[in-house]
Scaffold this active site. Structure first.
Site, short mmCIF file in Angstrom:
data_model
loop_
_atom_site.label_atom_id
_atom_site.label_comp_id
_atom_site.label_asym_id
_atom_site.label_seq_id
_atom_site.Cartn_x
_atom_site.Cartn_y
_atom_site.Cartn_z
N LYS A 82 0.73 -0.96 -0.03
CA LYS A 82 0.11 0.00 -0.10
C LYS A 82 0.85 1.28 0.16
O LYS A 82 1.85 1.38 0.68
CB LYS A 82 -0.80 0.10 1.20
CG LYS A 82 -1.79 1.07 1.49
CD LYS A 82 -3.19 0.59 0.44
CE LYS A 82 -4.14 1.70 0.39
NZ LYS A 82 -3.90 2.40 -0.71
N LYS A 118 5.55 2.59 -2.86
CA LYS A 118 5.36 4.02 -3.33
C LYS A 118 5.49 4.05 -4.80
O LYS A 118 6.41 3.25 -5.21
CB LYS A 118 6.41 4.80 -2.48
CG LYS A 118 6.01 6.19 -2.40
CD LYS A 118 4.94 6.61 -1.30
CE LYS A 118 4.39 8.04 -1.08
NZ LYS A 118 3.90 8.07 0.12
N THR A 202 -5.49 12.29 7.17
CA THR A 202 -4.03 12.37 7.63
C THR A 202 -4.05 13.53 8.60
O THR A 202 -3.42 13.54 9.64
CB THR A 202 -3.18 12.70 6.44
OG1 THR A 202 -3.42 11.64 5.34
CG2 THR A 202 -1.61 12.67 6.63
N1 GLU Z 1 0.36 8.87 0.62
C1 GLU Z 1 -0.13 8.83 1.75
C2 GLU Z 1 0.93 8.39 2.75
O1 GLU Z 1 2.09 8.57 2.56
C3 GLU Z 1 -1.31 7.52 1.98
C4 GLU Z 1 -1.06 6.37 1.51
C5 GLU Z 1 -2.32 5.44 1.22
O2 GLU Z 1 -3.44 5.93 1.73
O3 GLU Z 1 -1.86 4.26 0.74
O4 GLU Z 1 0.85 7.60 3.75
#
Ligand code: GLU
Length: 429
Positions: A82, A118, A202
């Site tokens: 993820k 990522k 977040t």
């Molecule tokens: N890009 C966000 C992070 O760095 C979210 C990642 C996600 O939701 O999979 O946590």
């Protein structure tokens, strides 16, 4: 038909501290504390898989431009990987590798059944039309069709991407597999399987973590001031929700500069201003423009929330930080070289892999809802996400007390321990 010329983006240079090295130096300390066995150490220190693609996109002027894109799968022992996808001109493979590893640790800290990944594309979305970004997103998705999947690897938004890009990604993937596949990506628009509460998740997690930390420090939210660096998704929501808790937000910043108001900035006004001015704060009159935007980091506040990019707190400015508490909304905002200085000064740090994990937590809820074919209410999302965040905070805090280490190292200890234990049970190498 217009003549087609092919341009390739120049290979990027890494002219800043290497985030992969910053990640590894903390990983090494935690591995040492845990007495991590050599095999598991070797497995975890390198990503499982790195995919590099070149995506040809017909630009609006008829010329074809080739963009370089990455997807790094760091580890999948805990579940499908993820992590977000970043569109930025400074995307670098080493950065994506660090960010992928941080996702492994982040998901493990909050106990989600996910590994870490990522993605990134070297591009400048601000200079591209919506059509160009759409073609780029679809091209990237097609190139990654064997990597992505609801049970394999599940992307999400990151810097430079949002619900719009996730919708294109979901659509392109669904066409490729011949079935509507909402669970392949999270952070989608609400009408097409996105989750209530995902947009603010977040920032909300940053607020919950900040309140938990203030409690440990014996401080009331209404007595403290804060500075928030970055006014994108994470920064705006963190600032808004903290100010709703009574925290005086003295300073905010974006690409146009840092804005300061001793009496506290009205965040709703700042958000309204930003929305009315192409997403930027230039000319915002509810605060004074600071001469030097970097001074936000060392300004006289109790709480500092870096919510922009990596490596903004370094050995060069850490000495001057006045905050008692740093809550890391961004990934990797503190370089490893700053850690000893911050620790020496007795500043409490809620590290990125804990502080900004609210986003991936609600991404997980979105994925669960997509698989259930059932939408949760906002209360369900918020209540569950807040509980996960508070539990993770307490676990990391207790670990920091147990080993007498800063919260950052404690978070790595919690995460690596979970991953290492799973390797022990699953076996396999
Ligand atoms: N890009 C966000 C992070 O760095 C979210 C990642 C996600 O939701 O999979 O946590």
């Amino acid at each position: 038909m217009a003549a087609t010329t092919v341009y390739k983006e120049p290979a990027p240079l890494l002219d800043r501290e290497n985030p992969l090295e910053s990640m590894m130096s903390r990983f090494n300390v935690a591995a040492e504390i845990l007495g991590l066995d050599e095999e598991t150490y070797e497995v975890l220190k390198a990503p499982d898989k790195q995919v590099i693609v070149h995506i040809p996109v017909t630009m609006d002027n008829g010329k074809v431009r080739v963009f370089e894109g990455y997807r790094v799968i760091h580890n999948t022992i805990l579940g499908p990987s993820k992590g977000g996808i970043r569109y930025d001109k400074n995307v670098h493979l080493d950065e994506v590798k660090a960010l992928a590893a941080w996702m492994t640790w982040k998901c493990a800290v909050v106990d989600l059944p996910y590994g870490g990944a990522k993605g990134g594309i070297i591009c400048e979305p601000a200079t591209m039309s919506a059509g160009e970004i759409e073609r780029l997103t679809r091209g990237y998705t097609l190139a990654m069709k064997d990597v992505f999947g609801p049970d394999r690897d599940i992307p999400a938004p990151d810097m430079g991407t949002g619900p719009r890009e996730m919708a294109w990604l979901m659509d392109e993937f669904s066409k490729t597999v011949g079935a509507t596949s909402p669970a392949v990506v999270t952070g989608k628009p609400l009408v097409m399987g996105g989750s209530l509460g995902r947009t603010e998740a977040t920032g909300r997690g940053v607020m919950v973590a900040a309140l938990a930390a203030l409690k440990k420090l014996g401080l009331e939210p209404t007595q403290v001031s804060a500075a928030v660096q970055g006014f994108g998704n994470v920064g705006t929501w963190a600032a808004k929700l903290l100010s709703e808790q009574g925290v005086r937000i003295k300073c905010i910043s974006d690409i146009s500069g840092a804005y300061w108001n001793e009496a506290g900035i009205n965040i709703d006004e700042a958000v309204a201003y930003k929305n009315a001015h192409k997403g930027r704060l230039d000319g915002f009159t509810g605060a004074v423009l600071m001469e030097n935007a970097d001074d936000l980091l060392t300004t006289n506040v109790d709480v500092l929330v870096p919510a922009a990019v990596e490596d903004v707190i370094t050995e060069h400015n850490a000495h001057d930080i006045k905050a008692k508490l740093i809550v890391e909304g961004a990934n990797g905002p503190t370089s490893a070289s700053a850690d000893p200085i911050i620790n020496e000064k007795g500043i409490m740090v809620v590290p990125d892999i804990l502080a900004n994990s609210g986003g991936v937590t609600v991404s997980y809820f979105e994925w669960v809802q997509n698989r259930q074919g059932f939408k949760w209410t906002e209360e369900m999302v918020t209540e569950r996400a807040d509980r996960i965040m508070s539990d993770a905070f307490e676990k990391v805090y207790a670990t920091s007390q147990k080993y007498n280490v800063p919260m950052r190292i404690a978070a790595y200890v919690v995460a690596i321990d979970k991953v290492a234990q799973t390797y022990k049970f699953r076996g396999g190498f």
